[in-house]
Scaffold this motif. Structure first.
Motif, PDB file in Angstrom:
ATOM      1  N   LEU A  26       0.819  -1.205   0.000  1.00 19.44           N
ATOM      2  CA  LEU A  26       0.000   0.000   0.000  1.00 19.44           C
ATOM      3  C   LEU A  26       0.856   1.259   0.000  1.00 19.44           C
ATOM      4  CD1 LEU A  26      -2.611  -1.110   2.675  1.00 19.44           C
ATOM      5  CD2 LEU A  26      -2.775  -1.309   0.197  1.00 19.44           C
ATOM      6  N   GLY A  27       2.190   1.079  -0.091  1.00 14.45           N
ATOM      7  CA  GLY A  27       3.074   2.220  -0.053  1.00 14.45           C
ATOM      8  C   GLY A  27       3.207   2.814   1.329  1.00 14.45           C
ATOM      9  N   LEU A  28       2.948   2.032   2.370  1.00 13.33           N
ATOM     10  CA  LEU A  28       2.979   2.528   3.737  1.00 13.33           C
ATOM     11  C   LEU A  28       4.241   2.089   4.445  1.00 13.33           C
ATOM     12  CD1 LEU A  28      -0.682   1.635   4.731  1.00 13.33           C
ATOM     13  CD2 LEU A  28       0.157   3.827   3.876  1.00 13.33           C
ATOM     14  N   ALA A  29       4.578   2.768   5.531  1.00 11.89           N
ATOM     15  CA  ALA A  29       5.675   2.330   6.383  1.00 11.89           C
ATOM     16  C   ALA A  29       5.217   1.101   7.165  1.00 11.89           C
ATOM     17  CB  ALA A  29       6.068   3.459   7.338  1.00 11.89           C
ATOM     18  N   PRO A  30       6.158   0.291   7.666  1.00 12.15           N
ATOM     19  CA  PRO A  30       5.787  -0.985   8.284  1.00 12.15           C
ATOM     20  C   PRO A  30       5.299  -0.841   9.710  1.00 12.15           C
ATOM     21  CG  PRO A  30       8.119  -0.688   8.426  1.00 12.15           C
ATOM     22  CD  PRO A  30       7.588   0.504   7.665  1.00 12.15           C
ATOM     23  N   VAL A  31       4.633  -1.895  10.184  1.00  8.94           N
ATOM     24  CA  VAL A  31       4.365  -1.966  11.617  1.00  8.94           C
ATOM     25  C   VAL A  31       5.710  -2.093  12.309  1.00  8.94           C
ATOM     26  CG1 VAL A  31       2.129  -3.034  11.370  1.00  8.94           C
ATOM     27  CG2 VAL A  31       4.130  -4.480  11.493  1.00  8.94           C
ATOM     28  N   GLY A  32       5.777  -1.672  13.552  1.00  8.87           N
ATOM     29  CA  GLY A  32       7.038  -1.670  14.263  1.00  8.87           C
ATOM     30  C   GLY A  32       7.600  -0.275  14.420  1.00  8.87           C
ATOM     31  N   ILE A  33       6.998   0.711  13.751  1.00  9.29           N
ATOM     32  CA  ILE A  33       7.471   2.081  13.868  1.00  9.29           C
ATOM     33  C   ILE A  33       6.990   2.681  15.171  1.00  9.29           C
ATOM     34  CG2 ILE A  33       7.239   4.408  12.925  1.00  9.29           C
ATOM     35  CD1 ILE A  33       7.250   3.213  10.185  1.00  9.29           C
ATOM     36  N   ARG A  34       7.914   3.324  15.867  1.00  6.85           N
ATOM     37  CA  ARG A  34       7.573   3.969  17.123  1.00  6.85           C
ATOM     38  C   ARG A  34       7.100   5.397  16.863  1.00  6.85           C
ATOM     39  NH1 ARG A  34      12.903   2.285  20.684  1.00  6.85           N
ATOM     40  NH2 ARG A  34      12.199   0.229  21.297  1.00  6.85           N
ATOM     41  N   SER A  35       6.144   5.837  17.619  1.00  5.99           N
ATOM     42  CA  SER A  35       5.696   7.222  17.581  1.00  5.99           C
ATOM     43  C   SER A  35       6.317   7.964  18.745  1.00  5.99           C
ATOM     44  CB  SER A  35       4.167   7.299  17.667  1.00  5.99           C
ATOM     45  OG  SER A  35       3.738   8.626  17.884  1.00  5.99           O
ATOM     46  N   ALA A  36       7.098   9.003  18.460  1.00  4.18           N
ATOM     47  CA  ALA A  36       7.838   9.684  19.515  1.00  4.18           C
ATOM     48  C   ALA A  36       6.926  10.387  20.504  1.00  4.18           C
ATOM     49  CB  ALA A  36       8.796  10.707  18.893  1.00  4.18           C
ATOM     50  N   SER A  37       5.694  10.688  20.107  1.00  5.27           N
ATOM     51  CA  SER A  37       4.823  11.465  20.979  1.00  5.27           C
ATOM     52  C   SER A  37       4.151  10.630  22.053  1.00  5.27           C
ATOM     53  CB  SER A  37       3.753  12.159  20.127  1.00  5.27           C
ATOM     54  OG  SER A  37       2.998  11.195  19.425  1.00  5.27           O
ATOM     55  N   THR A  38       4.010   9.347  21.838  1.00 10.99           N
ATOM     56  CA  THR A  38       3.345   8.486  22.817  1.00 10.99           C
ATOM     57  C   THR A  38       4.207   7.258  23.066  1.00 10.99           C
ATOM     58  OG1 THR A  38       2.105   7.430  21.016  1.00 10.99           O
ATOM     59  CG2 THR A  38       1.029   9.237  22.179  1.00 10.99           C
ATOM     60  N   PRO A  39       5.015   7.251  24.146  1.00 10.46           N
ATOM     61  CA  PRO A  39       5.949   6.151  24.401  1.00 10.46           C
ATOM     62  C   PRO A  39       5.288   4.790  24.456  1.00 10.46           C
ATOM     63  CG  PRO A  39       6.441   8.020  25.823  1.00 10.46           C
ATOM     64  CD  PRO A  39       5.147   8.330  25.133  1.00 10.46           C
ATOM     65  N   ILE A 182      12.891 -10.032  18.196  1.00 11.13           N
ATOM     66  CA  ILE A 182      11.928  -8.988  18.561  1.00 11.13           C
ATOM     67  C   ILE A 182      12.618  -7.629  18.634  1.00 11.13           C
ATOM     68  CG2 ILE A 182      10.418  -8.185  20.410  1.00 11.13           C
ATOM     69  CD1 ILE A 182       9.859 -11.220  20.977  1.00 11.13           C
ATOM     70  N   SER A 183      13.798  -7.557  19.253  1.00  8.20           N
ATOM     71  CA  SER A 183      14.498  -6.269  19.314  1.00  8.20           C
ATOM     72  C   SER A 183      14.976  -5.855  17.921  1.00  8.20           C
ATOM     73  CB  SER A 183      15.681  -6.342  20.286  1.00  8.20           C
ATOM     74  OG  SER A 183      16.700  -7.185  19.812  1.00  8.20           O
ATOM     75  N   HIS A 184      15.337  -6.818  17.098  1.00 11.82           N
ATOM     76  CA  HIS A 184      15.776  -6.518  15.735  1.00 11.82           C
ATOM     77  C   HIS A 184      14.608  -5.993  14.897  1.00 11.82           C
ATOM     78  CE1 HIS A 184      18.624  -6.719  12.454  1.00 11.82           C
ATOM     79  NE2 HIS A 184      17.768  -7.402  11.717  1.00 11.82           N
ATOM     80  N   ARG A 185      13.428  -6.494  15.162  1.00  8.18           N
ATOM     81  CA  ARG A 185      12.230  -5.983  14.490  1.00  8.18           C
ATOM     82  C   ARG A 185      12.038  -4.501  14.815  1.00  8.18           C
ATOM     83  NH1 ARG A 185       7.180  -8.828  16.704  1.00  8.18           N
ATOM     84  NH2 ARG A 185       7.625  -7.438  18.430  1.00  8.18           N
ATOM     85  N   THR A 186      12.244  -4.144  16.078  1.00  5.60           N
ATOM     86  CA  THR A 186      12.135  -2.737  16.477  1.00  5.60           C
ATOM     87  C   THR A 186      13.199  -1.902  15.773  1.00  5.60           C
ATOM     88  OG1 THR A 186      11.312  -3.420  18.645  1.00  5.60           O
ATOM     89  CG2 THR A 186      12.114  -1.163  18.447  1.00  5.60           C
ATOM     90  N   HIS A 187      14.401  -2.439  15.651  1.00  8.18           N
ATOM     91  CA  HIS A 187      15.479  -1.747  14.942  1.00  8.18           C
ATOM     92  C   HIS A 187      15.085  -1.463  13.495  1.00  8.18           C
ATOM     93  CE1 HIS A 187      19.276  -0.947  13.007  1.00  8.18           C
ATOM     94  NE2 HIS A 187      19.322  -2.133  12.436  1.00  8.18           N
ATOM     95  N   HIS A 188      14.572  -2.454  12.806  1.00  8.03           N
ATOM     96  CA  HIS A 188      14.186  -2.253  11.403  1.00  8.03           C
ATOM     97  C   HIS A 188      13.038  -1.252  11.280  1.00  8.03           C
ATOM     98  CE1 HIS A 188      16.106  -4.892   8.335  1.00  8.03           C
ATOM     99  NE2 HIS A 188      16.639  -5.426   9.427  1.00  8.03           N
ATOM    100  N   GLY A 189      12.084  -1.320  12.186  1.00  4.95           N
ATOM    101  CA  GLY A 189      10.933  -0.438  12.096  1.00  4.95           C
ATOM    102  C   GLY A 189      11.242   1.009  12.409  1.00  4.95           C
ATOM    103  N   ASN A 190      12.403   1.269  13.020  1.00  5.03           N
ATOM    104  CA  ASN A 190      12.762   2.630  13.438  1.00  5.03           C
ATOM    105  C   ASN A 190      14.168   3.019  13.003  1.00  5.03           C
ATOM    106  OD1 ASN A 190      10.375   3.341  15.454  1.00  5.03           O
ATOM    107  ND2 ASN A 190      10.982   1.220  15.858  1.00  5.03           N
ATOM    108  N   HIS A 191      14.667   2.355  11.965  1.00  7.64           N
ATOM    109  CA  HIS A 191      16.038   2.634  11.522  1.00  7.64           C
ATOM    110  C   HIS A 191      16.218   4.111  11.180  1.00  7.64           C
ATOM    111  CE1 HIS A 191      14.297   0.902   7.499  1.00  7.64           C
ATOM    112  NE2 HIS A 191      13.844   2.117   7.714  1.00  7.64           N
ATOM    113  N   GLY A 192      17.377   4.633  11.553  1.00  4.36           N
ATOM    114  CA  GLY A 192      17.705   6.010  11.216  1.00  4.36           C
ATOM    115  C   GLY A 192      17.087   7.060  12.118  1.00  4.36           C
TER     116      GLY A 192
END
Length: 454
Positions: A26-39, A182-192
């Motif tokens: 769908l051209g969307l970013a993946p699940v696993g992305i963190r939102s900085a506004s809501t920990p 699981i931690s690597h999934r978080t890394h990929h979802g929030n790389h950079g």
């Protein structure tokens, strides 16, 4: 009892699987992305599951004109293409997972590991053992990469196969498969992302000052690990034990290190604690096996046959992952400028010479980070397919000789020039110990004054 324990690990390991699966269809970013506004939300998202399989929607009948990069200077700005554009440039067949082909690579690696051990043991020569350590440590790293594919679900379409093979490969080299996955999934979802990435993210100026001024033992160890070359090359076991500086401290082996029990920045969720128990149990079985080897053949044999290759493996893992995520030329992001695509483009490829195929083309890191479901044996072709679209956003790696000795010099340079980033700013570049930015890119020139640049 040991056989029963290992069998239980394999059966339990096949009962649950999650992977990073960007909804790129769908051209969307993946699940696993963190939102900085809501920990709490960001960590819940980082450990949520994706039911969407990655299937390219590439159509050979649809050709898009390539961007005009003739006047394009600032590579820190958003690129003139989308994640979906890159996805559609990758031919359909490159997304297909072939279990038999994956098993071939695994069996080949295991056979080489066994052959190396047999030759070194038979020779039992002080000149042979160091060669064995280098070769076997490299093969341990190759096994890790196969398990890495299992963690991303790119080894097979069968989840049970991914989990069983992932536990076999990773437990054999003392890596907690599910904890790492699981931690690597978080890394990929929030790389950079400076604040949300899980590993190999830059230190902020405030944290840098704190570590440099630390007088306690743990602070000094953290300073050494973070800012010295040898420390970076031995960082991985310490990361598994206690994560990286600036993150909530906890271990990959603890099934109670969950968001519900320890807070929103913990690694796991309560629903994943059973998987962590499985992987930790498999490691306990491996430790018991190694203890048995030491008891039967002696501590010296265990040291020469396993511990020294393990240290070389750790150095390989740290060298490769450090170089793919650390470069004085590349930008890092915070909200609102960060996106999954721009974060992925802040990773970089490296050339490992003859070893590219030995460790399964892990050097093709940019495409892998954007689309981790692509099997390793298709990454080179996928990278070639997207280069025309990406233009200058694909940074060609320095070509290696027969062996990648040039990477030692590269790492030494980055350890010196990449100390920290500013505490604020949505686009930042690494600064050295003198506070100078050494990046020559146009984005750095725009963001930092002449006094701030080397």
């Amino acid at each position: 009892m040991l056989r029963l324990t290992l069998a239980a690990c394999l059966v339990a390991g096949s009962t649950a699987f999650t992977g990073v699966a960007p909804s790129a269809r769908l051209g969307l970013a993946p699940v696993g992305i963190r939102s900085a506004s809501t920990p709490l939300a960001r960590n819940s998202a980082a450990t949520s599951l994706s039911k969407t399989s990655m299937v390219a929607s590439y159509s050979s009948e649809t050709e898009k004109s390539l961007p005009d990069y003739s006047e394009w200077k600032d590579l820190s700005q958003a690129p003139p293409f989308s994640l979906k554009d890159i996805q559609e440039a990758i031919p359909k067949h490159l997304w297909e997972k072939n279990t038999a082909k994956s098993m071939y690579f695994l069996i080949k690696d295991v056979a080489i590991v066994g052959a190396l051990l047999a030759v070194a043991t038979i020779a039992n020569n002080p000149f042979v053992w160091p060669l064995y350590w280098a070769a076997q440590g490299t093969m341990f790293w190759a096994l890790f990469v196969v398990g890495h594919d299992c963690g991303h679900g790119s080894f097979s379409n069968n989840k049970a196969v991914n989990d069983v093979m992932g536990h076999l490969t990773h437990s054999s080299i003392m890596v907690p498969y599910h904890g790492w996955r699981i931690s690597h999934r978080t890394h990929h979802g929030n790389h950079g992302h400076v604040e949300n990435d899980e590993s190999w993210y830059p230190t902020t100026k405030a944290d840098y000052d704190e570590l440099k001024e630390a007088t306690d033992v743990f602070g000094r160890i953290g300073n050494w690990v973070r800012f010295s070359m040898l420390g970076n090359l031995l960082a991985y076991p310490l990361y598994l034990l206690n994560r990286s500086p600036g993150r909530l401290q906890g271990t990959h082996y603890d099934w109670n290190f969950t968001q519900e029990k320890k807070g929103p920045d913990a690694l796991f969720k309560d629903s994943e604690s059973g998987m962590i128990k499985t992987s930790t149990g498999c490691l306990a079985a491996m430790v018991a096996l190694l203890a048995g080897v030491g008891a039967k053949f002696g501590a010296g044999f265990l040291f020469k046959s396993y511990i020294m290759p393990y240290i070389v493996f750790v150095m390989w893992l740290d060298l490769v992952t450090y170089l793919h995520h650390t470069d004085n030329e590349l930008p890092w992001y915070r909200d609102p400028e960060w996106s999954y695509l721009r974060g992925g483009l802040s990773t970089t490829d490296r050339d490992y010479g003859i070893l590219n195929k030995v460790h399964h083309d892990i050097g093709t890191h940019v495409v892998h980070h954007l689309f981790p479901q692509i099997p390793h044996y298709n990454l080179c072709e996928a990278t070639e397919a997207v280069k025309p679209l990406m233009g200058p956003y694909y940074r060609e790696p320095e070509k290696s000789g027969f062996l990648p000795f040039h990477l030692v010099g590269q790492m030494a340079k980055f350890v010196k020039e990449c100390k920290y980033v500013k505490d604020e700013g949505s686009v930042v570049y690494y600064q050295n110990a003198d506070g100078k930015v050494t990046s020559s890119e146009e984005g750095a020139k725009k963001l930092y004054s002449e006094e701030e640049r080397a």
